[in-house]
Design a protein around this motif. Sequence first.
Motif, PDB file in Angstrom:
ATOM      1  N   SER A 154       0.813  -1.282  -0.098  1.00  0.00           N
ATOM      2  CA  SER A 154      -0.096  -0.040  -0.066  1.00  0.00           C
ATOM      3  C   SER A 154       0.821   1.142   0.002  1.00  0.00           C
ATOM      4  O   SER A 154       2.128   1.242   0.323  1.00  0.00           O
ATOM      5  N   VAL A 155       0.176   2.345  -0.550  1.00  0.00           N
ATOM      6  CA  VAL A 155       1.088   3.643  -0.360  1.00  0.00           C
ATOM      7  C   VAL A 155       1.413   3.946   0.927  1.00  0.00           C
ATOM      8  O   VAL A 155       2.653   4.327   1.366  1.00  0.00           O
ATOM      9  N   SER A 156       0.757   3.730   1.965  1.00  0.00           N
ATOM     10  CA  SER A 156       1.245   4.075   3.469  1.00  0.00           C
ATOM     11  C   SER A 156       2.199   2.850   3.939  1.00  0.00           C
ATOM     12  O   SER A 156       3.281   3.599   4.419  1.00  0.00           O
ATOM     13  N   ALA A 157       2.072   1.914   3.335  1.00  0.00           N
ATOM     14  CA  ALA A 157       3.364   0.896   3.898  1.00  0.00           C
ATOM     15  C   ALA A 157       4.631   1.140   3.245  1.00  0.00           C
ATOM     16  O   ALA A 157       5.735   1.216   3.742  1.00  0.00           O
ATOM     17  N   ILE A 158       4.443   1.702   1.893  1.00  0.00           N
ATOM     18  CA  ILE A 158       5.721   2.233   1.277  1.00  0.00           C
ATOM     19  C   ILE A 158       6.569   3.234   1.986  1.00  0.00           C
ATOM     20  O   ILE A 158       7.595   3.459   2.384  1.00  0.00           O
ATOM     21  N   LEU A 159       5.626   4.280   2.376  1.00  0.00           N
ATOM     22  CA  LEU A 159       6.020   5.466   2.957  1.00  0.00           C
ATOM     23  C   LEU A 159       6.574   5.199   4.339  1.00  0.00           C
ATOM     24  O   LEU A 159       7.804   5.683   4.785  1.00  0.00           O
ATOM     25  N   GLY A 160       5.980   4.114   4.989  1.00  0.00           N
ATOM     26  CA  GLY A 160       6.394   3.611   6.120  1.00  0.00           C
ATOM     27  C   GLY A 160       7.823   2.916   6.244  1.00  0.00           C
ATOM     28  O   GLY A 160       8.398   3.292   6.784  1.00  0.00           O
ATOM     29  N   ASP A 183      -3.917  11.763  -8.755  1.00  0.00           N
ATOM     30  CA  ASP A 183      -5.423  11.784  -9.434  1.00  0.00           C
ATOM     31  C   ASP A 183      -5.670  10.131  -9.749  1.00  0.00           C
ATOM     32  O   ASP A 183      -6.491   9.697  -9.714  1.00  0.00           O
ATOM     33  N   SER A 184      -4.460   9.666 -10.380  1.00  0.00           N
ATOM     34  CA  SER A 184      -4.447   8.186 -10.885  1.00  0.00           C
ATOM     35  C   SER A 184      -4.836   7.139  -9.623  1.00  0.00           C
ATOM     36  O   SER A 184      -5.356   6.270  -9.719  1.00  0.00           O
ATOM     37  N   LEU A 185      -4.210   7.499  -8.423  1.00  0.00           N
ATOM     38  CA  LEU A 185      -4.452   6.909  -7.231  1.00  0.00           C
ATOM     39  C   LEU A 185      -5.689   6.888  -6.848  1.00  0.00           C
ATOM     40  O   LEU A 185      -6.358   5.915  -6.372  1.00  0.00           O
ATOM     41  N   TYR A 186      -6.196   8.094  -6.727  1.00  0.00           N
ATOM     42  CA  TYR A 186      -7.586   8.430  -6.456  1.00  0.00           C
ATOM     43  C   TYR A 186      -8.517   7.652  -7.000  1.00  0.00           C
ATOM     44  O   TYR A 186      -9.488   7.050  -6.366  1.00  0.00           O
ATOM     45  N   ASN A 187      -8.362   7.644  -8.308  1.00  0.00           N
ATOM     46  CA  ASN A 187      -9.144   6.942  -9.487  1.00  0.00           C
ATOM     47  C   ASN A 187      -9.137   5.391  -9.409  1.00  0.00           C
ATOM     48  O   ASN A 187      -9.558   4.811 -10.307  1.00  0.00           O
ATOM     49  N   LEU A 239     -10.659  10.217  -0.225  1.00  0.00           N
ATOM     50  CA  LEU A 239      -9.421  11.046  -0.405  1.00  0.00           C
ATOM     51  C   LEU A 239      -8.274  10.060   0.473  1.00  0.00           C
ATOM     52  O   LEU A 239      -7.032   9.880   0.056  1.00  0.00           O
ATOM     53  N   LYS A 240      -8.800   9.965   1.797  1.00  0.00           N
ATOM     54  CA  LYS A 240      -7.708   9.094   2.603  1.00  0.00           C
ATOM     55  C   LYS A 240      -7.526   7.479   2.104  1.00  0.00           C
ATOM     56  O   LYS A 240      -6.506   6.984   2.466  1.00  0.00           O
ATOM     57  N   GLY A 241      -8.352   7.082   1.166  1.00  0.00           N
ATOM     58  CA  GLY A 241      -8.360   5.918   0.640  1.00  0.00           C
ATOM     59  C   GLY A 241      -7.090   5.572  -0.268  1.00  0.00           C
ATOM     60  O   GLY A 241      -6.768   4.616  -0.594  1.00  0.00           O
ATOM     61  N   ILE A 242      -6.481   6.747  -0.719  1.00  0.00           N
ATOM     62  CA  ILE A 242      -5.235   6.749  -1.520  1.00  0.00           C
ATOM     63  C   ILE A 242      -4.195   6.132  -0.718  1.00  0.00           C
ATOM     64  O   ILE A 242      -3.268   5.242  -1.433  1.00  0.00           O
ATOM     65  N   ALA A 243      -4.058   6.233   0.806  1.00  0.00           N
ATOM     66  CA  ALA A 243      -3.144   5.466   1.379  1.00  0.00           C
ATOM     67  C   ALA A 243      -3.087   3.975   1.501  1.00  0.00           C
ATOM     68  O   ALA A 243      -2.248   3.249   1.574  1.00  0.00           O
ATOM     69  N   ASN A 244      -4.309   3.444   0.888  1.00  0.00           N
ATOM     70  CA  ASN A 244      -4.526   2.081   0.842  1.00  0.00           C
ATOM     71  C   ASN A 244      -4.354   1.529  -0.509  1.00  0.00           C
ATOM     72  O   ASN A 244      -4.547   0.238  -0.786  1.00  0.00           O
ATOM     73  N   ARG A 245      -4.163   2.275  -1.479  1.00  0.00           N
ATOM     74  CA  ARG A 245      -3.932   1.856  -2.621  1.00  0.00           C
ATOM     75  C   ARG A 245      -3.022   1.085  -3.182  1.00  0.00           C
ATOM     76  O   ARG A 245      -1.521   1.346  -2.276  1.00  0.00           O
TER      77      ARG A 245
END
Length: 603
Positions: free
Chosen positions: A12-18, A46-50, A176-182
């Motif tokens: 996930s995006v949040s995992a990568i940042l972590g 925008d791509s991650l959001y969609n 919006l916060k769902g981007i972190a789980n993409r």
Amino acid sequence: MTGEKFTLMQYSVSAILGLIDAEDFVIPEIQRPFVWKRSQVRDLIDSLYNGYPTGYIITWKNPDVKTKDGGKANGKKVLIDGQQRVTALMAAIAGKEVLDDDFNKDRIKIAFNLLAEDETKSFAVQDASHLKDKRWIPDISVVFDTEFDSFDFAMKYCEVNEGIKPNEVNKAVTALKGIANRQIGVIELDAALDIDEVTEIFIRINSKGTALSQSDFVMSKMAADTIHSGSLMRKTVDYFCHLAVKPDFYSQLTHDAEFQASKYADKIKWLAKDYDDIYDPDYGDMLRVSFMHQFRRGKLADLVSLLSGRDFVTKEFREDIVEESYGKLDAGIMNFINQYNFSQFVMAIKGAGYVSSKLLNSRMTLDFVYTLYLMLLDDPAIPNVQIKRYVQKWFVLSTVTSRYIGSPETQMDRDMRTIGEKGFITFLADVEASALSETFWTVTLPQNLETSSVNSPAFNTFLAAQINMNCNSMLMNGTKVADLITISGDVHHIFPRSYLKNNGVDNKTKYNQVANYIYLDTQVNKAISDDAPNVYFGKVLNQCDGGNIVLGNIADRDLLATNLEENCIPQNIMNMTVENYDEFLTERRKMMAALIQKYYERL
């Protein structure tokens, strides 16, 4: 069938940042300028959001090296591809600063419109309008902050946007916060792979097919090292190369407290006042020279293996090799950035006549010759007073023979090994005997001058020869070729281009032959205009016989003969017309080659 050379995972995006915060993923270029446009950051979000795919990230795990106590040091994962995307995520979502082209720290803020009817217009690069318009969240990083309170935000948002219900706001913020789980695909390459295999995999996966340079791999390895000061060395390489091009950048460098506290800071501050552009190395050049003169190897791929601790015999990875390799690289970098070494090398190149960067064709040649200079400093067989002379001779020989143009690393590796076996003086004599034969001077070199490329090594060597021998420019006694190249002057035609075209020589590669090129004073060129050589030289002969000076400043036949000789122009030029053009080119090429030979032999 061979085994898998990579592992495919989803993070996930949040995992990568972590993982980056935990320094398990290392971004090697995080201290280098962020090259993406801000609009590209907006498009990624925008791509991650969609839920659109954003490509794979490729990592290469550093090998687990054996430590002195028999254990293993776990290797970190270095980002090989996807650095810009990950840096964009760190900037937009984590609110991290990035470096701009001037190495200044800056924020990239992406705004989000919760009420956008057109989803393609939900995101924008923040500007003043987004700060005023209460429908926008000016900086989405606040939403991903651990202190962000969704309920409190919804209430405040509704207060300034009438008619909006809190549940609508909560729904938009949740999306919006769902981007972190993409999920982003991560390809982890096996630690045992060598550089060639990693590069091949990269090319096959990367749609652009842009090969990674070996210096990129070295920088990645250095960035991942915090034990042997590798990351600090990498920063030194970056800063030196940036200062070499832009000395004014030094004022920004002073803000880096970690670097200013290091031993490297004091060693490169001289660049703040250095505006010479003869040798402005990039990080590939600097790494190559630092590596080659210390390790006596020519292939930069070997440095990646050595920094990983690879034993070339047993194929295992050992900490003592890592430690020794970083120690040697450190010594190499210190030698490279030493003001005396660098300045003396540049002085040698300029002393050979290459006083302008536009006379230099091959950065690889400069790299090897600086390597040679540093090697000769440690050679007891070479007196210090002779080092510059040998460096100059090797630079000219390498340039005029294009020695390091094709497969340069292979040639460099071979040359260093031979120098190690025979010693430089014997090596030089052997190469001169084989590469600079009489046939080379009388046949090969004139043939190399049969070109229309003003950047040809042979033509630039001819100009360097004229500069080194203090030659006057054509028809201007006292105005040197060096002055025209470095101060004010340009390449013009001895047989004027328009004259040749008007008389049937309309092939561009024919009238633009380098044997027809000469650096001329602007006023001389205007006076020549489109006249045939027999016409404008007729005017010069007339002024030599007592007439008014109308072209140049030569009014003596003996002085004119000398001027023609130092410019390698046949003495019968004053009788030539278009019918003699081919004869002129052939004769001048021979004369230019003879001048280069004379120049080389007197170095």
